[in-house]
Design a protein around this motif. Structure first.
Motif, PDB file in Angstrom:
ATOM      1  N   HIS A 130     196.693  -8.552  23.652  1.00 51.78           N
ATOM      2  CA  HIS A 130     196.934  -8.512  25.104  1.00 51.78           C
ATOM      3  C   HIS A 130     196.137  -9.612  25.806  1.00 51.78           C
ATOM      4  O   HIS A 130     196.658 -10.286  26.705  1.00 51.78           O
ATOM      5  N   ALA A 131     194.888  -9.807  25.388  1.00 50.82           N
ATOM      6  CA  ALA A 131     194.064 -10.857  25.997  1.00 50.82           C
ATOM      7  C   ALA A 131     194.657 -12.236  25.756  1.00 50.82           C
ATOM      8  O   ALA A 131     194.711 -13.073  26.672  1.00 50.82           O
ATOM      9  N   VAL A 132     195.108 -12.478  24.541  1.00 46.89           N
ATOM     10  CA  VAL A 132     195.717 -13.780  24.237  1.00 46.89           C
ATOM     11  C   VAL A 132     196.998 -13.966  25.036  1.00 46.89           C
ATOM     12  O   VAL A 132     197.263 -15.043  25.588  1.00 46.89           O
ATOM     13  N   ARG A 133     197.794 -12.928  25.154  1.00 42.72           N
ATOM     14  CA  ARG A 133     199.031 -13.027  25.938  1.00 42.72           C
ATOM     15  C   ARG A 133     198.738 -13.247  27.419  1.00 42.72           C
ATOM     16  O   ARG A 133     199.519 -13.908  28.115  1.00 42.72           O
ATOM     17  N   ARG A 134     197.641 -12.690  27.914  1.00 40.65           N
ATOM     18  CA  ARG A 134     197.274 -12.904  29.314  1.00 40.65           C
ATOM     19  C   ARG A 134     197.008 -14.380  29.591  1.00 40.65           C
ATOM     20  O   ARG A 134     197.126 -14.832  30.737  1.00 40.65           O
ATOM     21  N   ALA A 135     196.682 -15.144  28.566  1.00 32.82           N
ATOM     22  CA  ALA A 135     196.438 -16.577  28.741  1.00 32.82           C
ATOM     23  C   ALA A 135     197.730 -17.372  28.856  1.00 32.82           C
ATOM     24  O   ALA A 135     197.708 -18.526  29.290  1.00 32.82           O
ATOM     25  N   GLY A 136     198.848 -16.776  28.478  1.00 29.21           N
ATOM     26  CA  GLY A 136     200.110 -17.501  28.465  1.00 29.21           C
ATOM     27  C   GLY A 136     200.409 -18.036  27.078  1.00 29.21           C
ATOM     28  O   GLY A 136     199.881 -17.545  26.074  1.00 29.21           O
ATOM     29  N   ASP A 137     201.225 -19.057  27.010  1.00 33.39           N
ATOM     30  CA  ASP A 137     201.629 -19.650  25.729  1.00 33.39           C
ATOM     31  C   ASP A 137     200.453 -20.430  25.141  1.00 33.39           C
ATOM     32  O   ASP A 137     199.984 -21.400  25.731  1.00 33.39           O
ATOM     33  N   VAL A 138     199.986 -20.010  23.970  1.00 34.42           N
ATOM     34  CA  VAL A 138     198.852 -20.705  23.339  1.00 34.42           C
ATOM     35  C   VAL A 138     199.300 -21.694  22.274  1.00 34.42           C
ATOM     36  O   VAL A 138     198.464 -22.387  21.682  1.00 34.42           O
ATOM     37  N   ALA A 139     200.598 -21.781  22.017  1.00 30.78           N
ATOM     38  CA  ALA A 139     201.087 -22.672  20.970  1.00 30.78           C
ATOM     39  C   ALA A 139     200.657 -24.108  21.239  1.00 30.78           C
ATOM     40  O   ALA A 139     200.811 -24.628  22.348  1.00 30.78           O
ATOM     41  N   ASP A 140     200.066 -24.727  20.221  1.00 33.69           N
ATOM     42  CA  ASP A 140     199.607 -26.122  20.256  1.00 33.69           C
ATOM     43  C   ASP A 140     198.501 -26.344  21.278  1.00 33.69           C
ATOM     44  O   ASP A 140     198.248 -27.484  21.689  1.00 33.69           O
ATOM     45  N   LYS A 141     197.816 -25.271  21.693  1.00 34.98           N
ATOM     46  CA  LYS A 141     196.721 -25.384  22.665  1.00 34.98           C
ATOM     47  C   LYS A 141     195.369 -25.307  21.948  1.00 34.98           C
ATOM     48  O   LYS A 141     195.258 -24.786  20.838  1.00 34.98           O
ATOM     49  N   THR A 142     194.342 -25.838  22.619  1.00 33.97           N
ATOM     50  CA  THR A 142     192.968 -25.654  22.143  1.00 33.97           C
ATOM     51  C   THR A 142     192.389 -24.427  22.828  1.00 33.97           C
ATOM     52  O   THR A 142     192.551 -24.234  24.039  1.00 33.97           O
ATOM     53  N   VAL A 143     191.712 -23.598  22.039  1.00 38.81           N
ATOM     54  CA  VAL A 143     191.228 -22.308  22.522  1.00 38.81           C
ATOM     55  C   VAL A 143     189.744 -22.160  22.179  1.00 38.81           C
ATOM     56  O   VAL A 143     189.321 -22.485  21.071  1.00 38.81           O
ATOM     57  N   LEU A 144     188.985 -21.679  23.143  1.00 37.82           N
ATOM     58  CA  LEU A 144     187.600 -21.276  22.920  1.00 37.82           C
ATOM     59  C   LEU A 144     187.527 -19.760  23.029  1.00 37.82           C
ATOM     60  O   LEU A 144     187.984 -19.182  24.019  1.00 37.82           O
ATOM     61  N   VAL A 145     186.947 -19.112  22.024  1.00 39.82           N
ATOM     62  CA  VAL A 145     186.663 -17.682  22.087  1.00 39.82           C
ATOM     63  C   VAL A 145     185.144 -17.531  22.135  1.00 39.82           C
ATOM     64  O   VAL A 145     184.448 -17.940  21.207  1.00 39.82           O
TER      65      VAL A 145
END
Length: 341
Positions: free
Chosen positions: A161-176
Protein backbone atom coordinates in the motif's frame (compact mmCIF):
# COMPACT_ATOMS: atom_id res chain seq x y z
CA UNK A 1 -6.96 -23.26 24.41
CA UNK A 2 -3.75 -21.29 24.96
CA UNK A 3 -3.55 -17.63 24.02
CA UNK A 4 -0.96 -14.86 24.28
CA UNK A 5 -2.62 -12.21 26.44
CA UNK A 6 -1.32 -8.80 27.52
CA UNK A 7 -2.79 -7.75 30.88
CA UNK A 8 -0.84 -4.50 31.29
CA UNK A 9 2.60 -2.97 30.74
CA UNK A 10 5.25 -5.72 30.98
CA UNK A 11 2.54 -8.23 31.90
CA UNK A 12 2.35 -10.80 29.11
CA UNK A 13 0.90 -14.22 29.89
CA UNK A 14 0.15 -17.47 28.12
CA UNK A 15 -3.40 -17.93 29.39
CA UNK A 16 -5.78 -20.83 29.15
CA UNK A 17 -9.02 -19.49 27.66
CA UNK A 18 -12.21 -21.16 26.49
CA UNK A 19 -12.27 -22.64 22.99
CA UNK A 20 -14.49 -20.51 20.74
CA UNK A 21 -17.75 -22.01 19.49
CA UNK A 22 -18.40 -21.88 15.75
CA UNK A 23 -21.84 -20.43 15.00
CA UNK A 24 -23.90 -21.01 11.84
CA UNK A 25 -22.41 -18.01 9.97
CA UNK A 26 -18.87 -18.40 11.35
CA UNK A 27 -15.66 -20.10 10.34
CA UNK A 28 -13.34 -21.57 12.98
CA UNK A 29 -9.66 -21.37 12.05
CA UNK A 30 -6.93 -23.36 13.73
CA UNK A 31 -4.13 -20.85 13.90
CA UNK A 32 -0.67 -22.05 12.92
CA UNK A 33 1.69 -19.09 12.58
CA UNK A 34 1.73 -15.49 13.78
CA UNK A 35 4.17 -12.63 13.28
CA UNK A 36 4.91 -10.23 16.15
CA UNK A 37 4.28 -6.63 15.07
CA UNK A 38 5.55 -3.40 16.56
CA UNK A 39 2.05 -2.65 17.85
CA UNK A 40 2.05 -5.95 19.74
CA UNK A 41 5.35 -4.99 21.34
CA UNK A 42 4.00 -1.51 22.16
CA UNK A 43 1.03 -2.93 24.09
CA UNK A 44 3.41 -5.21 26.01
CA UNK A 45 5.89 -2.44 26.76
CA UNK A 46 3.56 0.36 27.77
CA UNK A 47 -0.07 -0.65 27.38
CA UNK A 48 -0.39 1.92 24.61
CA UNK A 49 -0.12 1.60 20.83
CA UNK A 50 -0.53 4.89 18.99
CA UNK A 51 -3.69 6.40 20.46
CA UNK A 52 -5.11 3.05 21.67
CA UNK A 53 -4.87 2.42 25.42
CA UNK A 54 -5.13 -1.04 26.95
CA UNK A 55 -8.00 -1.19 29.47
CA UNK A 56 -8.76 -4.93 29.60
CA UNK A 57 -6.77 -8.12 28.91
CA UNK A 58 -6.15 -8.47 25.19
CA UNK A 59 -5.16 -11.42 23.02
CA UNK A 60 -2.51 -9.97 20.74
CA UNK A 61 -1.75 -10.70 17.10
CA UNK A 62 -3.03 -9.59 13.70
CA UNK A 63 -0.43 -11.18 11.38
CA UNK A 64 -1.77 -14.73 11.34
CA UNK A 65 -2.52 -17.75 9.19
CA UNK A 66 -3.74 -21.30 9.66
CA UNK A 67 -6.27 -23.89 8.50
CA UNK A 68 -10.06 -23.96 8.50
CA UNK A 69 -11.13 -26.30 11.32
CA UNK A 70 -14.92 -25.94 11.21
CA UNK A 71 -17.47 -24.26 8.95
CA UNK A 72 -20.84 -22.92 10.09
CA UNK A 73 -23.97 -24.54 8.68
CA UNK A 74 -24.97 -21.42 6.72
CA UNK A 75 -21.53 -20.80 5.18
CA UNK A 76 -20.96 -21.77 1.55
CA UNK A 77 -17.75 -22.08 -0.44
CA UNK A 78 -15.41 -22.82 2.47
CA UNK A 79 -13.99 -26.27 3.12
CA UNK A 80 -12.46 -27.73 6.26
CA UNK A 81 -8.69 -27.94 5.81
CA UNK A 82 -8.40 -24.87 3.59
CA UNK A 83 -5.15 -22.96 4.11
CA UNK A 84 -5.84 -19.33 4.91
CA UNK A 85 -4.45 -16.00 6.03
CA UNK A 86 -6.83 -13.76 7.93
CA UNK A 87 -7.93 -10.24 7.00
CA UNK A 88 -7.92 -8.57 10.44
CA UNK A 89 -10.18 -5.56 9.88
CA UNK A 90 -13.92 -5.09 10.46
CA UNK A 91 -15.66 -1.92 9.29
CA UNK A 92 -18.09 -0.75 11.96
CA UNK A 93 -20.92 1.79 11.86
CA UNK A 94 -23.31 3.15 9.25
CA UNK A 95 -21.33 6.10 7.92
CA UNK A 96 -21.84 8.15 4.80
CA UNK A 97 -18.55 8.58 2.96
CA UNK A 98 -17.68 10.37 -0.26
CA UNK A 99 -17.92 8.25 -3.40
CA UNK A 100 -14.18 8.52 -4.07
CA UNK A 101 -13.46 7.15 -0.57
CA UNK A 102 -15.54 3.98 -0.76
CA UNK A 103 -12.67 1.81 -1.99
CA UNK A 104 -10.29 3.22 0.63
CA UNK A 105 -11.62 0.98 3.37
CA UNK A 106 -8.54 1.58 5.52
CA UNK A 107 -9.85 5.13 6.04
CA UNK A 108 -13.34 4.09 7.18
CA UNK A 109 -14.26 6.19 10.24
CA UNK A 110 -14.46 3.20 12.61
CA UNK A 111 -12.44 0.02 12.10
CA UNK A 112 -12.03 -2.82 14.59
CA UNK A 113 -8.74 -4.65 14.11
CA UNK A 114 -7.40 -7.93 15.47
CA UNK A 115 -5.41 -7.41 18.65
CA UNK A 116 -6.39 -3.76 19.05
CA UNK A 117 -7.42 -1.84 22.18
CA UNK A 118 -8.81 1.10 20.20
CA UNK A 119 -12.39 0.32 21.24
CA UNK A 120 -14.23 -1.25 24.14
CA UNK A 121 -14.65 -4.12 24.20
CA UNK A 122 -11.21 -4.67 22.71
CA UNK A 123 -10.94 -6.67 19.49
CA UNK A 124 -9.20 -9.89 20.46
CA UNK A 125 -6.33 -10.96 18.23
CA UNK A 126 -5.16 -14.19 16.67
CA UNK A 127 -2.29 -15.37 18.89
CA UNK A 128 -4.31 -18.36 20.08
CA UNK A 129 -4.96 -21.94 19.02
CA UNK A 130 -8.31 -21.06 17.42
CA UNK A 131 -10.03 -17.92 16.14
CA UNK A 132 -13.59 -17.38 14.95
CA UNK A 133 -13.85 -15.21 11.82
CA UNK A 134 -16.38 -14.17 9.22
CA UNK A 135 -16.09 -15.96 5.86
CA UNK A 136 -15.16 -12.67 4.17
CA UNK A 137 -12.07 -12.43 6.39
CA UNK A 138 -10.55 -15.55 4.85
CA UNK A 139 -7.79 -15.12 2.30
CA UNK A 140 -7.09 -18.49 0.70
CA UNK A 141 -3.42 -19.36 0.25
CA UNK A 142 -2.27 -21.10 -2.93
CA UNK A 143 -0.33 -24.34 -2.77
CA UNK A 144 3.01 -22.54 -3.12
CA UNK A 145 2.46 -20.30 -0.07
CA UNK A 146 2.95 -21.79 3.38
CA UNK A 147 1.04 -20.59 6.42
CA UNK A 148 4.35 -19.29 7.79
CA UNK A 149 4.71 -17.03 4.76
CA UNK A 150 0.98 -16.33 4.63
CA UNK A 151 1.04 -14.95 8.16
CA UNK A 152 3.04 -12.05 6.75
CA UNK A 153 0.56 -11.23 3.99
CA UNK A 154 -0.81 -8.54 6.32
CA UNK A 155 2.45 -6.57 6.85
CA UNK A 156 3.36 -7.15 3.21
CA UNK A 157 0.03 -5.57 2.29
CA UNK A 158 0.96 -2.54 4.42
CA UNK A 159 4.23 -2.21 2.50
CA UNK A 160 2.55 -2.68 -0.88
CA UNK A 161 0.00 0.00 0.00
CA UNK A 162 2.84 2.40 0.84
CA UNK A 163 4.57 1.72 -2.47
CA UNK A 164 1.31 2.18 -4.36
CA UNK A 165 0.72 5.48 -2.56
CA UNK A 166 3.89 6.71 -4.28
CA UNK A 167 2.42 6.06 -7.72
CA UNK A 168 4.18 4.22 -10.54
CA UNK A 169 7.64 3.17 -9.33
CA UNK A 170 8.68 1.43 -12.55
CA UNK A 171 12.15 2.58 -13.66
CA UNK A 172 12.29 5.02 -10.70
CA UNK A 173 14.95 5.49 -8.04
CA UNK A 174 13.63 4.79 -4.56
CA UNK A 175 14.95 5.50 -1.07
CA UNK A 176 13.54 3.45 1.82
CA UNK A 177 14.43 4.94 5.19
CA UNK A 178 14.19 2.30 7.90
CA UNK A 179 14.99 -1.38 7.35
CA UNK A 180 12.55 -2.88 9.83
CA UNK A 181 10.00 -5.40 8.55
CA UNK A 182 7.82 -2.83 6.75
CA UNK A 183 10.82 -1.11 5.20
CA UNK A 184 12.32 -4.38 3.97
CA UNK A 185 8.94 -5.49 2.62
CA UNK A 186 8.65 -2.13 0.84
CA UNK A 187 11.99 -2.90 -0.82
CA UNK A 188 10.60 -6.20 -2.09
CA UNK A 189 7.41 -4.54 -3.32
CA UNK A 190 9.27 -1.72 -5.09
CA UNK A 191 11.55 -4.20 -6.86
CA UNK A 192 8.59 -6.39 -7.80
CA UNK A 193 6.95 -3.34 -9.40
CA UNK A 194 10.02 -2.52 -11.47
CA UNK A 195 11.94 0.11 -9.49
CA UNK A 196 15.27 0.71 -11.20
CA UNK A 197 17.34 1.23 -8.04
CA UNK A 198 16.39 0.93 -4.37
CA UNK A 199 18.57 2.37 -1.61
CA UNK A 200 17.88 1.53 2.04
CA UNK A 201 19.10 3.51 5.06
CA UNK A 202 19.14 2.37 8.68
CA UNK A 203 21.17 2.51 11.88
CA UNK A 204 21.63 -1.26 12.12
CA UNK A 205 23.96 -3.27 9.91
CA UNK A 206 21.98 -6.43 10.72
CA UNK A 207 18.78 -4.80 9.49
CA UNK A 208 20.57 -3.65 6.34
CA UNK A 209 21.76 -7.22 5.72
CA UNK A 210 18.11 -8.30 5.66
CA UNK A 211 17.19 -5.41 3.35
CA UNK A 212 19.88 -6.54 0.92
CA UNK A 213 18.50 -10.08 1.05
CA UNK A 214 15.07 -8.63 0.25
CA UNK A 215 16.40 -6.96 -2.89
CA UNK A 216 17.99 -3.62 -1.95
CA UNK A 217 20.55 -2.45 -4.52
CA UNK A 218 22.43 -0.26 -2.05
CA UNK A 219 22.43 0.22 1.71
CA UNK A 220 23.50 3.14 3.89
CA UNK A 221 24.47 2.87 7.55
CA UNK A 222 23.70 6.24 9.11
CA UNK A 223 25.67 5.43 12.26
CA UNK A 224 28.80 5.00 10.14
CA UNK A 225 28.43 8.50 8.75
CA UNK A 226 27.20 7.41 5.35
CA UNK A 227 24.94 9.98 3.71
CA UNK A 228 21.59 9.61 2.02
CA UNK A 229 21.50 9.72 -1.78
CA UNK A 230 20.40 12.87 -3.55
CA UNK A 231 17.54 13.46 -5.97
CA UNK A 232 15.73 10.14 -5.65
CA UNK A 233 12.38 10.02 -7.42
CA UNK A 234 10.51 8.48 -4.48
CA UNK A 235 11.26 8.17 -0.77
CA UNK A 236 9.44 5.84 1.62
CA UNK A 237 9.94 6.85 5.24
CA UNK A 238 9.47 3.64 7.23
CA UNK A 239 11.33 4.42 10.45
CA UNK A 240 8.72 6.64 12.11
CA UNK A 241 11.54 8.77 13.55
CA UNK A 242 10.63 12.48 13.29
CA UNK A 243 14.31 13.48 13.24
CA UNK A 244 14.76 11.52 10.01
CA UNK A 245 12.00 13.22 8.03
CA UNK A 246 13.92 16.37 7.09
CA UNK A 247 16.83 14.39 5.65
CA UNK A 248 14.52 12.11 3.70
CA UNK A 249 12.74 15.11 2.18
CA UNK A 250 16.10 16.69 1.28
CA UNK A 251 17.13 13.48 -0.47
CA UNK A 252 14.06 13.62 -2.73
CA UNK A 253 14.28 15.35 -6.08
CA UNK A 254 12.29 18.46 -6.89
CA UNK A 255 8.73 17.46 -7.63
CA UNK A 256 9.27 14.02 -6.08
CA UNK A 257 7.14 12.06 -3.64
CA UNK A 258 7.71 11.12 0.01
CA UNK A 259 5.44 8.48 1.55
CA UNK A 260 5.22 8.36 5.34
CA UNK A 261 4.43 4.78 6.39
CA UNK A 262 6.49 4.70 9.59
CA UNK A 263 4.08 5.34 12.45
CA UNK A 264 4.81 8.74 14.00
CA UNK A 265 4.24 9.55 17.69
CA UNK A 266 0.72 10.62 18.60
CA UNK A 267 1.79 13.97 20.08
CA UNK A 268 3.66 16.96 18.70
CA UNK A 269 6.84 16.21 16.77
CA UNK A 270 9.66 18.38 15.50
CA UNK A 271 10.74 17.90 11.89
CA UNK A 272 12.40 19.99 9.20
CA UNK A 273 9.80 20.41 6.46
CA UNK A 274 10.85 23.53 4.57
CA UNK A 275 11.95 21.61 1.47
CA UNK A 276 8.38 20.43 0.91
CA UNK A 277 7.66 24.00 -0.21
CA UNK A 278 10.85 24.97 -1.98
CA UNK A 279 11.19 21.64 -3.80
CA UNK A 280 7.43 21.15 -4.32
CA UNK A 281 7.60 17.68 -2.82
CA UNK A 282 4.42 15.69 -2.27
CA UNK A 283 4.31 14.31 1.28
CA UNK A 284 1.76 11.50 1.50
CA UNK A 285 0.60 9.40 4.41
CA UNK A 286 0.09 5.65 4.18
CA UNK A 287 -2.13 3.84 6.69
CA UNK A 288 -2.55 0.08 6.85
CA UNK A 289 -4.01 -1.16 3.53
CA UNK A 290 -7.26 -1.57 1.60
CA UNK A 291 -7.37 -4.64 -0.65
CA UNK A 292 -3.64 -5.27 -0.94
CA UNK A 293 -3.65 -8.58 0.96
CA UNK A 294 -4.72 -10.31 -2.24
CA UNK A 295 -1.80 -8.73 -4.07
CA UNK A 296 0.57 -9.69 -1.25
CA UNK A 297 -0.49 -13.33 -1.53
CA UNK A 298 -0.03 -13.20 -5.30
CA UNK A 299 3.53 -11.93 -4.89
CA UNK A 300 4.29 -14.47 -2.17
CA UNK A 301 3.47 -17.22 -4.64
CA UNK A 302 6.85 -17.47 -6.35
CA UNK A 303 7.64 -13.78 -6.92
CA UNK A 304 8.90 -12.56 -3.52
CA UNK A 305 10.78 -14.66 -0.98
CA UNK A 306 10.19 -13.24 2.49
CA UNK A 307 12.10 -15.92 4.39
CA UNK A 308 15.12 -13.59 5.06
CA UNK A 309 12.74 -11.44 7.10
CA UNK A 310 11.68 -14.32 9.38
CA UNK A 311 14.71 -14.32 11.62
CA UNK A 312 13.37 -16.10 14.71
CA UNK A 313 10.62 -18.54 15.62
CA UNK A 314 9.21 -19.65 18.97
CA UNK A 315 6.49 -21.91 20.26
CA UNK A 316 3.45 -20.20 21.76
CA UNK A 317 4.63 -21.32 25.22
CA UNK A 318 7.79 -19.25 24.63
CA UNK A 319 5.88 -16.08 23.76
CA UNK A 320 7.44 -14.03 26.57
CA UNK A 321 10.93 -14.85 25.28
CA UNK A 322 9.78 -14.14 21.73
CA UNK A 323 8.61 -10.65 22.70
CA UNK A 324 11.93 -9.96 24.42
CA UNK A 325 13.75 -10.84 21.19
CA UNK A 326 11.33 -8.86 19.00
CA UNK A 327 11.79 -5.76 21.15
CA UNK A 328 15.59 -5.94 21.21
CA UNK A 329 17.18 -4.65 18.01
CA UNK A 330 20.57 -5.92 19.17
CA UNK A 331 19.16 -9.46 18.90
CA UNK A 332 19.30 -9.20 15.12
CA UNK A 333 15.58 -9.88 14.91
CA UNK A 334 13.38 -8.64 12.14
CA UNK A 335 10.14 -10.59 12.07
CA UNK A 336 9.77 -12.93 15.04
CA UNK A 337 7.32 -15.76 14.35
CA UNK A 338 5.12 -17.64 16.83
CA UNK A 339 4.06 -21.24 16.20
CA UNK A 340 0.52 -21.12 17.53
CA UNK A 341 -0.52 -24.75 17.29
Amino acid sequence: MKAVVVHGPKDLRIDEVADPVCGPVDVLVRMEWGGICGSDVAYWRSGISGTAVLRDPLILGHEVAGYVAEVGSEVDGVEVGAKVALYPASLVGDYQVAEDMRARTNLWPEVRYFGSAAFLPHEQGGFSKFRIVRPDQLRFLPQGVTTKAGALAEPFAVAIHAVRRAGDVADKTVLVNGAGPIGSLAVAAAKAYGARHVTVADLSEQALDIARAMGADCTINILQGQELPQDVDIAIEASGAPAAIGGVISATRRGGVVVQVGNLPGGDVSATLGNIVTREIEYRGSYRFADEMDEAIRLLDGVVDISPLQTHEFDILQACEAFDVAADRSSGSSKVMLKLS
